[in-house]
Every structure is written in C-alpha cells, then in structure tokens.
Design a protein around this motif. Structure first.
Motif, mmCIF file in Angstrom:
data_model
loop_
_atom_site.group_PDB
_atom_site.id
_atom_site.type_symbol
_atom_site.label_atom_id
_atom_site.label_comp_id
_atom_site.label_asym_id
_atom_site.label_seq_id
_atom_site.Cartn_x
_atom_site.Cartn_y
_atom_site.Cartn_z
ATOM 1 N N SER A 137 -45.545 28.805 32.382
ATOM 2 C CA SER A 137 -44.323 29.561 32.083
ATOM 3 C C SER A 137 -43.631 30.106 33.316
ATOM 4 C CB SER A 137 -44.650 30.730 31.155
ATOM 5 O OG SER A 137 -45.278 30.248 30.007
ATOM 6 N N ASN A 138 -44.389 30.328 34.404
ATOM 7 C CA ASN A 138 -43.775 30.934 35.584
ATOM 8 C C ASN A 138 -43.262 29.897 36.583
ATOM 9 O OD1 ASN A 138 -44.359 33.330 34.478
ATOM 10 N ND2 ASN A 138 -45.832 34.001 36.012
ATOM 11 N N LEU A 139 -43.318 28.630 36.218
ATOM 12 C CA LEU A 139 -42.866 27.592 37.148
ATOM 13 C C LEU A 139 -41.453 27.161 36.794
ATOM 14 C CD1 LEU A 139 -46.060 25.353 37.233
ATOM 15 C CD2 LEU A 139 -45.364 27.093 38.877
ATOM 16 N N ASP A 140 -40.734 26.615 37.792
ATOM 17 C CA ASP A 140 -39.393 26.126 37.470
ATOM 18 C C ASP A 140 -39.505 24.812 36.699
ATOM 19 O OD1 ASP A 140 -39.281 23.818 39.281
ATOM 20 O OD2 ASP A 140 -39.305 25.333 40.859
ATOM 21 N N ALA A 141 -38.383 24.403 36.074
ATOM 22 C CA ALA A 141 -38.415 23.328 35.084
ATOM 23 C C ALA A 141 -39.020 22.035 35.639
ATOM 24 C CB ALA A 141 -37.005 23.070 34.573
ATOM 25 N N LYS A 142 -38.652 21.679 36.866
ATOM 26 C CA LYS A 142 -39.094 20.405 37.429
ATOM 27 C C LYS A 142 -40.612 20.416 37.650
ATOM 28 C CE LYS A 142 -37.942 17.335 41.253
ATOM 29 N NZ LYS A 142 -38.927 17.681 42.299
ATOM 30 N N LEU A 143 -41.065 21.511 38.260
ATOM 31 C CA LEU A 143 -42.488 21.651 38.547
ATOM 32 C C LEU A 143 -43.295 21.697 37.257
ATOM 33 C CD1 LEU A 143 -43.916 21.768 41.170
ATOM 34 C CD2 LEU A 143 -43.800 24.248 41.145
ATOM 35 N N ARG A 144 -42.694 22.295 36.245
ATOM 36 C CA ARG A 144 -43.390 22.425 34.962
ATOM 37 C C ARG A 144 -43.700 21.040 34.389
ATOM 38 N NH1 ARG A 144 -40.717 26.892 32.579
ATOM 39 N NH2 ARG A 144 -39.100 25.540 31.772
ATOM 40 N N VAL A 145 -42.718 20.148 34.486
ATOM 41 C CA VAL A 145 -42.929 18.793 33.962
ATOM 42 C C VAL A 145 -44.024 18.075 34.751
ATOM 43 C CG1 VAL A 145 -41.836 16.558 33.605
ATOM 44 C CG2 VAL A 145 -40.577 18.660 33.110
ATOM 45 N N GLU A 146 -43.999 18.268 36.088
ATOM 46 C CA GLU A 146 -45.023 17.639 36.919
ATOM 47 C C GLU A 146 -46.416 18.139 36.570
ATOM 48 O OE1 GLU A 146 -42.234 17.416 40.837
ATOM 49 O OE2 GLU A 146 -44.314 18.050 41.123
ATOM 50 N N MET A 147 -46.529 19.475 36.493
ATOM 51 C CA MET A 147 -47.849 20.063 36.235
ATOM 52 C C MET A 147 -48.337 19.697 34.836
ATOM 53 S SD MET A 147 -48.868 21.488 38.952
ATOM 54 C CE MET A 147 -50.308 22.329 38.362
ATOM 55 N N ARG A 148 -47.395 19.562 33.910
ATOM 56 C CA ARG A 148 -47.750 19.179 32.545
ATOM 57 C C ARG A 148 -48.481 17.840 32.566
ATOM 58 N NH1 ARG A 148 -42.513 19.480 29.265
ATOM 59 N NH2 ARG A 148 -42.406 17.236 29.475
ATOM 60 N N ALA A 149 -47.864 16.904 33.254
ATOM 61 C CA ALA A 149 -48.476 15.571 33.346
ATOM 62 C C ALA A 149 -49.822 15.654 34.049
ATOM 63 C CB ALA A 149 -47.542 14.623 34.095
ATOM 64 N N GLU A 150 -49.882 16.512 35.079
ATOM 65 C CA GLU A 150 -51.108 16.588 35.858
ATOM 66 C C GLU A 150 -52.260 17.171 35.043
ATOM 67 O OE1 GLU A 150 -51.838 18.128 40.277
ATOM 68 O OE2 GLU A 150 -49.845 17.342 39.817
ATOM 69 N N ILE A 151 -51.940 18.195 34.256
ATOM 70 C CA ILE A 151 -52.987 18.798 33.427
ATOM 71 C C ILE A 151 -53.488 17.785 32.409
ATOM 72 C CG2 ILE A 151 -53.468 20.576 31.698
ATOM 73 C CD1 ILE A 151 -51.577 22.416 33.191
ATOM 74 N N LYS A 152 -52.553 17.013 31.863
ATOM 75 C CA LYS A 152 -52.939 16.013 30.873
ATOM 76 C C LYS A 152 -53.864 14.961 31.494
ATOM 77 C CE LYS A 152 -51.051 13.162 27.227
ATOM 78 N NZ LYS A 152 -49.878 12.788 26.454
#
Lengths: 357, 294
Positions: free
Chosen positions: A162-177
């Motif tokens: 929630s505290n990341l900007d939109a672009k980073l959020r998408v990247e981290m989402r994929a990374e966590i998955k």
C-alpha cells in the motif's frame, strides 16, 4: 495438511463486534488473500492469527497445533507490515538477523541464512545500510527478507504494497507471486485492493462487516459471486446490478422493455437482481463464444476512453449500466447505439437475501 | 519593505518585548564581561586590569570547591534524573490504569520553584526533624541519615532534591518519545521473539536518543545555573562544602563587594554553558541541514 484452521473466531472491542464467527481452512502451500473494504476486520483477523491480539472466542490452529495461548514468536509465523516496521537503529543485516539473535542462533548459521535470503531478494549491496538510507521498494524487500529468513510455516502479509507507488506496486506484486511459486510456503495476505487479490491469490476470502462473505478461487469469486456485496466489490469497474424479473427462459430488465434469454429453469416467475459484468457489454461486432451474439440498443450517456478500451455508461431499460467497448468504436454521447451482450455470464441474486440464486 | 499600518499591533507585540529582552540580556552580558576585566569593587567602575580577576578567581579555594561540586552535582543530577525519568516513563508506558493521575503527580514538582523544593527538603533531610527522626521514632534508634550536615555527602542532598524536582520533566519527554514509537515496530519485535528487556534496549530506546540528548542538554544547563536550590537547601554549607559557581558569583558580587571578580566568575559560568550548548546547537543545525538535503 492444513496450514491454518480458524474456527468460529470472534473479536469484540467493547461493544463493537469486529469479527463475527470467522471460519477458514487453509491448505499448506496456498496463497490466501483476505480482501475487503477498510474496517471489515481483515487486519484484526491477521493480528489474531499472528498472536498480536487475543480473540474473544474461537480457535486457531497453525500446522495442526492449537496456538490460542502460544506467543507470537512461537507460532512459527513471519509477518510483513504495511509500514515495513524495520528497526531504524539497525542495519539491514541486523534487521534480518534480529529474530535469530533473539532465538540464540549461532553466528555462522545466521550469516549463512542472511546470505541465502539476500541473494534470493537481491539485497546483498544493501546489507550494511540503515533503513533510512533505503527507498520504499528496497525497504519492502528487506521487510520480506526478514520474514523469509525465518522459514516459517506461515507468512502473514498486512497490506505490504500500500505504501508503494503504482508502478513499483505492480512489480512487487509479480515478484511476491513468483516468490511464492518458488518457496511454496503458505501465505495469508491482507489487502483492500481487489486487483492484488485477483492476481495473486490461489483462493480469496472476501470479508465485510466481520464476516467472510465468500471463500473461493479467484475465478469463482469473479464469475459466481456469492452475494451482491462480493459482486460489487470485486472487479473494476464493478459488476452492474439492476432489478429484473425472471419468467420462464427470459429475464426482463428494469422497466421490462428489454428481455434477455437465460437458463433459469425452475425459478418460475419472480423478482431478482441481475448482475452483469461490464465486459459482457461490448460493441456489436464482438463474438462471445460460438453463439450468435445478442444485440440490444441503448442510449450512451458518457464515454471514458482509457486507451486500451473505452468505458461507456449507457442507459438500458431505464437503468444505468457500464460497458467496455473496443477503443476504435465511435460512440456519440446522447445517441442510441447497438451493443452485444454476453448472456453466458449473467448472475441472478435474490433481492431480499442478496444471495446468488 | 513597506510598513503596513494595519499590522502595527503585531509588530509592536513581537518586536518591543524581543528588543527589550535581547537588549537586557546582551547588554548586561557584555557589561558583565567588560566589568570582569576591570578592578571594580562596590561600584561598577574601575581600571582595566586584563585577566587578573580571572586568575584570582581561579586560584580561590571557593571556586575550586564550587567547580568540583558542579562536576559531582552535574553528573549525579543529570544522569540520575534522566535514568529516573526514563524508568518512570517506561513504567507509565505499560498502558496502566490511572496514568493521567500518576503523570500529573510526577510532573507536579516541576511546578514548584527550586526555593520551595530546597526548603521542603531541608526539613526532610534535617536529622533533628526529618526522615532520620521519623525512623528513629519508629523504633530504629541507630538509623543515621545526616548527609545534610556531612561535609562529604551534603552535595548529594542537592542531587536528591534536584532529581525529585526534575525527573517528572524528563519522564514527560521520554513518555512522549515512547508513545511516538511506531506500534508496528513493537509487533515486529514480538514476532521476532524479543523479550521486554531486548525490546527496550535494542528496538525502542535506540530510536529515543534525540530525546535523550535534548533532555541531557536541558538538565546540564539547569545544573550549571543552579543557585536557588542550594541557597534554600544548604546555603552552600556546611562551611562551603556545597558551593556551586552561581553561589560564588553571588558571594563575590554582593557579599564581598568585588564586582570585578564576581563578573569574572559569571563569565566563566557563561563559558561553561556555551561549552555545552554550542556543540548541541551545531549538532541540531547539521541534523536539520541533513534532513533538508535528504
């Protein structure tokens, strides 16, 4: 094996019922997302699983062991916080090893674990820095490293992106998955973002008013929502829901001027709420499966081009609906236009109980 | 800049007191410094004598004792007050009942002037009427607590009274600091398995050190300029056993009529204060610069 079993969990703060009998059975290796609007009790549930808050009633089993009276550190869990909660006075390395330090793990074993995790998360160059010298994304990685190094039975994530900007959020989402796919440890992940829930989860628990509204895989949640709340909460733009009436093989919308064919044998004649996803309303040239498309006429009230598609607000049978058409379709606001309807994915809800029929 | 008449009251309210206060402090500080280089006695006038007053003051036994006492008192008072305040703050931070009442009680001594504190403690510590008498009357006739009249221990009675007066203040600052620690940090430490001791020493207290330094600086400058507490509690005695620099200044200036030497002692005090406050000011400045650049 069941990684986490929650039975009839209640939590009261004074006179407020935050959790009203939650039951969840989570298998080992699953990626469970708890999703719901703020105040639905999802974070409280996670805190209770972690042992940071005491339940008012009910039981929690982690890996087949009752943990109601077990301290957080002895529950074999690791947690990632929304604020990252990195210890500001410690270096990244110390942050990662603090748990092992508390458990008196020998130094050689600590160093080996740090090396392994920092390689996995590519944070080796950061090990000697303080959290204040890291960017948001780097802090996020370190927070995950601190959880990973524990090699627990259960990972708990509390809105970690929630505290990341939109672009980073998408990247981290994929990374966590990907991380989950690689290590295979069970994850319970709390978020209010339904996109995160849909993209990452093996199963989603939609929560509202302290109750689990539906607990199912993302496809079922999306296509067969258990009730109107789930239907409206999951998906952006949300599912169109409008009063309708079934009679034989047809469903009459709104004022009855539009009828759609539906496989509703046995329902007789009754009032329903019809749910139709925006992507099931498209330009007339669109083909849904093999069947010939159903074409209807509706007045266009607003268009919102997003580039990849155009979101169109239209009025059909007196009701406002949202559709998604191809970006090259020219539509005039205020004019009548034809749309193709995908009738395979219609959902019917009981207007009183709001449940799926 | 054009003077806006409608804002005149604001200018008056801000600038007049500021100029008066600054004028008073700066003027008298400079004047005192000037006098410290002259042979002034009863009247603030005299010939330039260079550093003679300073060498004289530094050579007196009075000043040496006062400065040794300042080291003992300063160290004991600052460290013990900070530790007591921190201890109280940690206890109060355990989400206990009646916190507001307790906080007020601990803070209340701060509302008293040092003269009141000193007088009250001079009664309490008086062997003939205070704690010693109470314990003796209760039956323990051999009990001795006569630091107030003991040359070697009397300075510690001032430390005790100072701690009583100021630890509530330290507590309030530390408590605010403890409350501003992010709750998630505590949760993370709980999951990591840190016990209460490790939780405080490794996670919470390290994030408090800016407050520790602020508390220390305030307490140190309180210690350096302490006058009224000693005046009311021991009067500098027994003999001159509990002299502090401020009492020496008073003694030179108003008891012996040696304005030049008194001023020299006062300037020495000012320099001691500057030795503490300047590094702190520079440190704060650097911090702010770093924060602005980050």
């Amino acid at each position: 094996m069941s990684a986490l079993m929650i039975r009839d969990l209640h939590k009261r703060f004074g006179s407020v019922d935050v959790l009203k009998g939650v039951n969840l059975d989570i298998e080992s290796g699953e990626f469970i997302v708890l999703v719901g609007p703020s105040g639905c009790g999802k974070s409280t549930l996670l805190n209770i699983v972690a042992g940071l808050e005491k339940p008012s009633g009910g039981t929690i089993e982690i890996g087949g062991r009752m943990v109601n009276d077990v301290a957080p550190s002895d529950r074999d869990i690791a947690m990632v916080f929304q604020s990252y909660a990195l210890y500001p006075s410690m270096t990244v390395r110390q942050n990662i090893t603090f748990g092992m330090e508390c458990r008196n793990v020998p130094r050689a074993a600590r160093d080996k674990a740090v090396e392994h995790v920092s390689k996995l998360l590519q944070i080796e160059p950061l090990l000697n820095r303080k959290p204040s010298q890291l960017s948001g994304g780097q802090r996020q990685r370190v927070a995950m490293g601190r959880a990973l190094v524990r090699d627990p039975l259960l990972f708990l994530f509390d809105e970690p992106l929630s505290n990341l900007d939109a672009k980073l959020r998408v990247e981290m989402r994929a990374e966590i998955k990907q991380l989950h796919a690689r290590i295979g440890t069970t994850i319970v992940y709390v978020t209010h973002d339904q996109v995160e829930a849909m993209t990452m989860a093996t199963r989603i628990a939609v929560m509202h008013h302290g109750e689990v509204q539906q607990f199912a895989d993302p496809e079922t949640i999306y296509n067969r929502p258990a009730n109107l709340f789930v239907a409206r909460f999951m998906g952006a733009p949300p599912m169109n829901t409008l009063p309708a009436r079934v009679d034989g093989g047809r469903v009459m919308l709104g004022d009855g001027s539009v009828a759609l064919p539906i496989d509703a044998v046995g329902l007789g004649a009754r009032d329903v709420v019809l749910g139709i996803r925006p992507e099931c309303i498209a330009e007339p040239g669109r083909r849904f499966g093999d069947a010939a498309p159903l074409i209807i006429k509706a007045r266009v009230e607003m268009i919102e081009p997003t580039g990849a598609e155009t979101i169109v607000t239209l009025r059909l049978a007196g009701e406002k609906m949202i559709g998604r058409v191809a970006p090259d379709v020219r539509l005039a606001v205020g004019a009548e236009a034809e749309f193709a309807i995908d009738v395979r994915k219609l959902c019917l809800f009981d207007p009183k109980t709001e449940r799926l029929i | 800049m054009k003077l806006n008449l409608r804002r005149l009251p604001e200018y008056l309210v801000i600038w007049v007191p500021l100029l008066l206060a600054a004028g008073q402090i700066v003027t008298f500080a400079l004047w005192t410094t000037w006098i410290s280089f002259t042979s002034a006695t009863l009247m603030p006038s005299g010939d330039w004598v260079g550093l003679k007053n300073y060498t004289n003051v530094l050579a007196t036994r009075n000043w040496k004792i006062a400065f040794d006492n300042l080291l003992i008192f300063g160290f004991g008072f600052v460290v013990l007050t900070a530790l007591t305040g921190l201890f109280l703050a940690i206890l109060l931070d355990q989400r206990i009942r009646g916190e507001n009442v307790l906080r007020s009680i601990f803070l209340y001594p701060l509302a008293l002037s040092f003269v009141v504190t000193g007088t009250a403690w001079s009664w309490l510590l008086n062997p003939g009427m205070g704690v010693q008498k109470l314990v003796n009357d209760l039956g323990w006739t051999g009990f001795r607590f006569d630091w107030l009249v003991d040359r070697d221990m009397a300075i510690w009675t001032i430390v005790i009274a100072g701690i009583w007066q100021s630890s509530g203040f330290a507590m309030a600052l530390f408590l605010a600091g403890l409350r501003s620690v992010e709750p998630d940090l505590v949760k993370a430490a709980q999951i990591d398995g840190a016990g209460p001791f490790r939780l405080y020493t490794r996670v919470i207290l390290p994030s408090l050190w800016p407050i520790v330094i602020a508390v220390m600086v305030i307490l140190i400058q309180t210690a350096i300029r302490t006058f009224d507490l000693v005046r009311a509690l021991t009067g500098g005695g027994p003999g001159i056993a509990t002299q502090l620099p401020a009492l020496v200044v008073y003694d030179f200036m108003f008891q012996r009529g040696q304005l030049g030497r008194g001023s020299a002692a006062a300037v020495l005090m000012l320099l001691t204060l500057a030795a503490v406050l300047l590094p702190y000011g520079i440190w704060k400045y650097v911090q702010r610069r770093r924060a602005a650049n980050a």
